[in-house]
Every structure is written in C-alpha cells, then in structure tokens.
Scaffold this motif. Structure first.
Motif, PDB file in Angstrom:
ATOM      1  N   ASP A 125       1.001  -1.119   0.037  1.00 34.92           N
ATOM      2  CA  ASP A 125      -0.064  -0.019  -0.135  1.00 34.92           C
ATOM      3  C   ASP A 125       1.060   1.134   0.022  1.00 34.92           C
ATOM      4  OD1 ASP A 125      -1.629   2.155   0.260  1.00 34.92           O
ATOM      5  OD2 ASP A 125      -2.889   0.954   2.132  1.00 34.92           O
ATOM      6  N   TYR A 126       1.145   1.877  -1.178  1.00 37.30           N
ATOM      7  CA  TYR A 126       1.917   3.000  -1.196  1.00 37.30           C
ATOM      8  C   TYR A 126       1.566   4.260  -0.377  1.00 37.30           C
ATOM      9  CZ  TYR A 126       5.185   6.360  -3.340  1.00 37.30           C
ATOM     10  OH  TYR A 126       6.178   7.473  -3.558  1.00 37.30           O
ATOM     11  N   ASN A 127       0.187   4.257  -0.285  1.00 36.15           N
ATOM     12  CA  ASN A 127      -0.393   5.418   0.529  1.00 36.15           C
ATOM     13  C   ASN A 127      -0.200   5.242   1.948  1.00 36.15           C
ATOM     14  OD1 ASN A 127      -1.654   6.724  -1.768  1.00 36.15           O
ATOM     15  ND2 ASN A 127      -3.459   5.439  -1.445  1.00 36.15           N
ATOM     16  N   ALA A 128      -0.033   3.845   2.235  1.00 41.00           N
ATOM     17  CA  ALA A 128       0.327   3.623   3.843  1.00 41.00           C
ATOM     18  C   ALA A 128       1.937   3.943   4.011  1.00 41.00           C
ATOM     19  CB  ALA A 128       0.109   2.269   4.122  1.00 41.00           C
ATOM     20  N   LEU A 129       2.721   3.897   2.961  1.00 38.94           N
ATOM     21  CA  LEU A 129       4.191   4.006   3.079  1.00 38.94           C
ATOM     22  C   LEU A 129       4.250   5.566   2.846  1.00 38.94           C
ATOM     23  CD1 LEU A 129       7.109   3.564   2.644  1.00 38.94           C
ATOM     24  CD2 LEU A 129       6.657   3.560   0.081  1.00 38.94           C
ATOM     25  N   VAL A 130       3.529   6.262   2.468  1.00 44.61           N
ATOM     26  CA  VAL A 130       3.784   7.783   2.228  1.00 44.61           C
ATOM     27  C   VAL A 130       3.303   8.300   3.607  1.00 44.61           C
ATOM     28  CG1 VAL A 130       2.923  10.024   1.320  1.00 44.61           C
ATOM     29  CG2 VAL A 130       3.622   8.047  -0.066  1.00 44.61           C
ATOM     30  N   ALA A 131       2.367   7.947   4.410  1.00 44.06           N
ATOM     31  CA  ALA A 131       1.600   8.195   5.377  1.00 44.06           C
ATOM     32  C   ALA A 131       2.450   8.209   6.582  1.00 44.06           C
ATOM     33  CB  ALA A 131       0.304   7.638   5.640  1.00 44.06           C
ATOM     34  N   ARG A 132       3.076   7.031   6.559  1.00 46.54           N
ATOM     35  CA  ARG A 132       4.071   6.532   7.705  1.00 46.54           C
ATOM     36  C   ARG A 132       5.299   7.513   7.334  1.00 46.54           C
ATOM     37  NH1 ARG A 132       5.495   5.943  12.663  1.00 46.54           N
ATOM     38  NH2 ARG A 132       7.544   4.829  12.801  1.00 46.54           N
ATOM     39  N   ALA A 133       5.872   8.139   6.322  1.00 44.01           N
ATOM     40  CA  ALA A 133       6.792   9.034   6.095  1.00 44.01           C
ATOM     41  C   ALA A 133       6.622  10.243   6.571  1.00 44.01           C
ATOM     42  CB  ALA A 133       7.357   8.954   4.619  1.00 44.01           C
ATOM     43  N   ILE A 134       5.168  10.761   6.069  1.00 44.68           N
ATOM     44  CA  ILE A 134       4.763  12.110   6.765  1.00 44.68           C
ATOM     45  C   ILE A 134       4.839  11.924   8.315  1.00 44.68           C
ATOM     46  CG2 ILE A 134       2.641  13.528   6.857  1.00 44.68           C
ATOM     47  CD1 ILE A 134       2.169  12.445   3.770  1.00 44.68           C
ATOM     48  N   ALA A 135       4.366  11.101   8.863  1.00 47.06           N
ATOM     49  CA  ALA A 135       4.319  11.025  10.397  1.00 47.06           C
ATOM     50  C   ALA A 135       5.754  11.220  10.763  1.00 47.06           C
ATOM     51  CB  ALA A 135       3.568   9.705  10.754  1.00 47.06           C
ATOM     52  N   VAL A 136       6.705  10.491  10.439  1.00 50.33           N
ATOM     53  CA  VAL A 136       8.049  10.613  11.000  1.00 50.33           C
ATOM     54  C   VAL A 136       8.890  11.615  10.704  1.00 50.33           C
ATOM     55  CG1 VAL A 136      10.334   9.167  10.634  1.00 50.33           C
ATOM     56  CG2 VAL A 136       8.226   7.979  10.680  1.00 50.33           C
ATOM     57  N   HIS A 137       8.555  12.368   9.452  1.00 51.63           N
ATOM     58  CA  HIS A 137       9.520  13.593   9.215  1.00 51.63           C
ATOM     59  C   HIS A 137       8.806  14.676  10.164  1.00 51.63           C
ATOM     60  CE1 HIS A 137      11.395  16.797   7.028  1.00 51.63           C
ATOM     61  NE2 HIS A 137      11.972  15.768   6.441  1.00 51.63           N
ATOM     62  N   PRO A 138       9.922  15.382  10.651  1.00 50.70           N
ATOM     63  CA  PRO A 138       9.662  16.517  11.659  1.00 50.70           C
ATOM     64  C   PRO A 138       8.683  17.557  10.958  1.00 50.70           C
ATOM     65  CG  PRO A 138      12.010  16.367  11.712  1.00 50.70           C
ATOM     66  CD  PRO A 138      11.552  15.289  10.595  1.00 50.70           C
ATOM     67  N   LYS A 139       8.667  17.838   9.750  1.00 56.65           N
ATOM     68  CA  LYS A 139       7.819  18.868   8.965  1.00 56.65           C
ATOM     69  C   LYS A 139       6.623  18.352   8.764  1.00 56.65           C
ATOM     70  CE  LYS A 139      11.705  21.786   7.127  1.00 56.65           C
ATOM     71  NZ  LYS A 139      12.356  22.290   5.930  1.00 56.65           N
ATOM     72  N   HIS A 140       6.295  16.911   8.678  1.00 61.43           N
ATOM     73  CA  HIS A 140       5.193  16.280   8.479  1.00 61.43           C
ATOM     74  C   HIS A 140       4.648  16.671   6.789  1.00 61.43           C
ATOM     75  CE1 HIS A 140       5.148  14.752  12.445  1.00 61.43           C
ATOM     76  NE2 HIS A 140       5.217  16.008  12.889  1.00 61.43           N
ATOM     77  N   GLU A 141       3.144  16.945   6.750  1.00 58.72           N
ATOM     78  CA  GLU A 141       2.721  17.287   5.456  1.00 58.72           C
ATOM     79  C   GLU A 141       3.536  18.327   4.550  1.00 58.72           C
ATOM     80  OE1 GLU A 141       1.219  17.612   8.441  1.00 58.72           O
ATOM     81  OE2 GLU A 141      -0.544  16.116   8.323  1.00 58.72           O
ATOM     82  N   ALA A 142       4.397  18.994   5.029  1.00 57.07           N
ATOM     83  CA  ALA A 142       5.146  20.051   4.152  1.00 57.07           C
ATOM     84  C   ALA A 142       6.065  19.533   3.396  1.00 57.07           C
ATOM     85  CB  ALA A 142       5.872  20.937   5.349  1.00 57.07           C
ATOM     86  N   ILE A 143       6.525  18.017   3.551  1.00 57.43           N
ATOM     87  CA  ILE A 143       7.600  17.449   2.684  1.00 57.43           C
ATOM     88  C   ILE A 143       6.899  17.201   1.461  1.00 57.43           C
ATOM     89  CG2 ILE A 143       8.857  16.435   4.670  1.00 57.43           C
ATOM     90  CD1 ILE A 143       7.682  13.728   4.071  1.00 57.43           C
TER      91      ILE A 143
END
Length: 530
Positions: free
Chosen positions: A229-247
């Motif tokens: 699930d690529y969406n799940a991958l991207v959602a996890r990446a957004i959650a981990v990064h300090p800037k979240h959705e901004a990335i």
C-alpha cells in the motif's frame, strides 16, 4: 612490471584494509566478502579488456563495436550513479518532494540527447566532443577550450562519486574517510589505465544489471512492509518527518520562481552536454545504434528512478524513525547519503546490506572509470595528440599520455573528495550539469544547427559560460556557504544555469555576428546530410 602483477597489487590494497578493519567499528563481514567479489570481477574484466586495448580506437571507443543494446545498458549505468542510489534516496528522505524534483529532472535528460545531438554527434565525431566541433571550427583553440571544459565537468561529477564512495566504505568497513578515498582512487586508476573503454563499458553493464536488480528487490521489500500500500508508506513517512505534510510540497525551491526554473533547465538539459555521456555514442558502429542505445538507456534509467520514489520514502518511513540508525544528534548515521544502505539492513539484515553496499560500490567504480577515461581522453587526444604533439604523436605515445593523465585525475579526485565530503552527492552532480549547460552544450547546439557560428564566437561564448558557471557556483550557496562557511551567498541562485546558459548562447551569437574576418560557414545540417 606486468599488468597482472599490478592488478594483484591493487587488489591486495583493496582487500587488506577491509579485512584489517576493527570488527568493533561495525564492519559487516557479508558486505566485505561481497565487496571483494565485486573487486575481483571488475579487475577480471579489466584484465580481459587490457588485451583488447592496444590501439587508440579500442582504448577510447572500444573500436566502435559495442552494440546498441549493450551501449544502452552501459549508458544507463553512467546515468544511474551514486547520486541516484545514495544521493536521491537521501534527498527524498531528508526533503521529500524536493528530492523527487531531482529524480524527475535527471530522468528527462536523455530524451533531449536524442533529439538534439546524438545522431549528428555519431556521424561527425570520432572519440571526443572536440572532434565534432573541430569539423567546422579552428582546431587548436576549440580543442583547448573543450578539453578545459571537459575536465571541469568531469571533476565536479567525480567529486560526487568520490564523496559517496568514501562515506560508504567508512560506514561499511570502519575505515577512515581518507583511506576510503585512496582505495577508490587506486581502483579507478587501474580500470582506466589498462582496460580503456572496453573495460569501462563492461563494468558499467555489470553494474547496471546489479543496480537495477538491487533497486527492484529493495522497492518490493519496502512495499511488502506496508502491505503493498503506497499510501500507507507515504503516510508513515509524513508522520516520521519533523515537517510532516510539508514534505509533500516544494520547500527549498518554492520561494523563488527563478531558482526553480534554473534547476529545471539544469537537470533537463545538462545531460546533453556531459562529455562522458556523449563519448558513449562513439562506441557504437552507426547512428541507428546510437538511437537504440538511448532507447534502452531511457527505459532502464526511468524504471530505476521510479523505484527511487519507493526507496526514498521507505528510508524515511523505516530508517528515520528507528534510533538504531541515528546518531546522537538524531541524524542518519554516516550522513544522508547512507539512507539506502541503512534501509537495506533494516529490510534484509547484513546479507541485503552487504549486497546493496557492494552494488553501490560497483556503481561508483564504474562511473568514476568512465569519467576518468573522458578526462584523460581530453588531455591525451585533444591536447597532446592534436595540438602539443601533432607532428610526433603516435598511438602508443597517445595512450601513454592518457594513462599518465588518469593517474593525475585520480589523485586530484581524491583530494577534492576529501574537501567536499559533507555534500550530498546528488546535489553535487547537479553542479556538473550546470557547468555542462553553460559551456559544452551551447557550443554543440550552435555548431550543429547554426551556420553562422565562428571560432571566435564559440570560444567567447564557451569561456563566458564556463567561467560564469564556476564563478557563480563558488559565490553561491553550494561553495560560499556550505564549503567555505560564510553566513550568506554573494550570488543567490543555485544552480546559476538560468543566467549563465543564456549568456553563453548570446555571447557566442553576438561575437559570431560581429566577427567579419570569416565568412559564415555552411550549416552543420548540410554537412551532416552530405
């Protein structure tokens, strides 16, 4: 001293430091064994190729006997360098969307080579870009300028590869960065000195196949970790990064339209002026094979860059959130360029990490060999054989000069790799593209498509673009701030292509128009068709 004995010495120098590394420093035995296997295979290719590199034609262009398919895979190997496997994934891991910009830009470069220069280049050239320009411009000044421009571009590109190699070996073996640079430099010199273009081509082919296979394996394992699930991958990446959705939005290039345009021009057009890429079109037998080469190169390169979208976000989602792979400051251990290596360990333990590390090292060795051969050819063929030793040069002496130039370039690349060790390798490659766009590309386009170009115009435009690109790069953020440590750049745009490339074109055109001492030459299109 025989070639085989010399190869043995180089191999001993390559293996001994790795086996002597302190196990407590984190040396990976599986990675070391695979690294040694890669070195053995590539040195074997070099030994085989050395027997086929007796003439200048074989040394520089593999005798023009590389097929379109083989050259396409090798060309993809040139384009899919350490900047792709290590640097692009690191950029995506650190900046998200900004890293994707580089991936898309690099992927769109090769089609421009086809439309603009590939077929005409193959019909007119023999070994180097200067051979093409010299068909209609005064030979001596154009060869001197092209050789200098080639060396500058090659050195910028080499820096990126050497930095990636040094960081990789330091992480893998626990070696000091200095010794890692020396090791890579020694192997690079060996490949080019003895194997020439034949060895460089086959090392590129082997490396490209390994790299594509490793990329597919890592991408599949990343997707499997998230249920495909690529969406799940991207959602996890957004959650981990300090800037979240901004990335997921442009950041570094969002504030300036000119900055974004300059980067886009650099990434899309820079490939068409890279000497080590253009030199590949002289290894095939005809123009049709040149077109076939680019087709296969585009297929392989585009496929790999699509995998980078998965690998980069995978590194962010899996590695950046795991303290095991972070240092005391919370940054990725070994630097952002090592994100892919850590990701492979997280997915497949020491075995996959060893495979990926060995493939990454093979990638770097292959690319630096191609770059070094291009730089050495500029010295031996364009400067020595055609200018300095025009009356006395023989094929044997020309190859000897090329080998001496290889040693010099190897030593210089080691020193520059040490000076720029903190830079992202994908970013450093973009600087080479900027110089390419501003120096060799304008001259090629004008020489191939405009009959009014004169030698004075070509030299004036090329020198203006080359000096301008290097000077503004030094005064800009990459060197003035990140290397020299100044608080703010003197020139704000990074890269400076949007200024330097139009200035180079305009200068060449204006000087050619004002140059009344020569009658306008025939259009290059007429020369080609003839």
């Amino acid at each position: 001293m025989s070639r085989s004995f010399f190869l043995g010495l180089v191999l001993a120098g390559a293996v001994t430091p790795a086996l002597a590394a302190d196990p407590g420093s984190g040396m990976n035995p599986v990675a070391v064994s695979m690294f040694v296997a890669i070195v053995l295979v590539t040195l074997g290719i070099t030994w085989w190729a050395a027997r086929r590199a007796s003439s200048a034609d074989q040394f520089y262009a593999a005798g023009g006997q590389i097929s379109g398919f083989q050259n396409g895979i090798a060309l993809a190997g040139d384009m899919i360098s350490a900047g792709a496997l290590l640097g692009l994934a690191g950029l995506i891991c650190a900046s998200g969307f900004d890293g994707l910009i580089f991936a898309v830009g690099y992927a769109t470069g090769l089609p421009f080579v086809v439309f603009l220069v590939a077929e005409r280049l193959r019909k007119l050239g023999r070994y180097t870009v200067a051979d093409v320009l010299a068909t209609r411009l005064s030979e001596t000044p154009i060869r001197i300028f092209t050789a200098v421009a080639t060396l500058v571009i090659v050195m910028f590109y080499l820096i990126a590869q050497m930095v990636g190699a040094g960081q990789l070996i330091r992480l893998l073996f626990g070696l000091d960065y200095l010794y890692a640079q020396i090791l890579v430099g020694a192997l690079m010199i060996c490949y080019v000195m003895f194997g020439g273009m034949v060895a460089t081509t086959w090392v590129q082919i082997v490396k490209a196949v390994l790299l594509l296979s490793a990329g597919v394996a890592i991408a599949l394992l990343v997707l499997a970790s998230f249920g495909f699930d690529y969406n799940a991958l991207v959602a996890r990446a957004i959650a981990v990064h300090p800037k979240h959705e901004a990335i997921m939005m442009p950041q570094a290039y969002a504030g300036s339209v000119w900055q974004s345009l300059s980067l886009g021009m650099t990434l899309m057009l820079g490939t068409a002026g890279l000497p080590h890429v253009l030199m590949r079109f002289f290894t095939v037998p005809d123009a049709r094979a040149a077109r076939v080469s680019v087709f296969w190169a585009v297929m392989c390169q585009s496929g790999f860059f699509a995998l980078i979208f998965v690998i980069g976000f995978g590194a962010l989602a899996i590695v950046a959130g795991d303290p095991t792979y972070l240092d005391a400051k919370g940054a990725i251990r070994g630097g952002g360029n090592m994100a892919t290596v850590h990701l492979s360990h997280a997915l497949g333990g020491n075995t996959l990490m060893g495979l990926v590390s060995a493939v990454a090292f093979a990638t770097i060795l292959a690319v630096v060999a191609g770059l070094t051969l291009t730089g050495a050819s500029a010295v031996s063929h364009d400067l020595y054989a055609r200018i300095l030793g025009r009356r006395s040069a023989t094929e044997r002496s020309e190859i000897r000069v090329s080998r001496l130039a290889t040693v010099g370039l190897g030593l210089l690349s080691v020193l520059l790799g040490i000076a720029f060790q903190s830079q992202n390798v994908a970013y450093m490659i973009s600087l080479a593209y900027a110089v390419s766009c501003s120096s060799t590309l304008p001259l090629l386009i004008l020489a191939l498509y405009w009959g009014g170009l004169t030698t004075r115009g070509a030299i004036a435009g090329g020198v203006t673009g080359l000096v301008g690109a290097v000077l503004l790069t030094v005064l800009g953020p990459p060197v003035w701030v990140k290397v020299l440590g100044n608080p703010a750049p003197i020139f704000p745009l990074d890269p400076p292509t949007i200024v330097t490339m139009p200035v180079a074109f305009l200068t060449a055109v204006l000087v050619s128009i004002l140059d009344r001492r020569r009658a306008p030459a025939a259009s290059m299109s007429q020369v080609v068709s003839a």
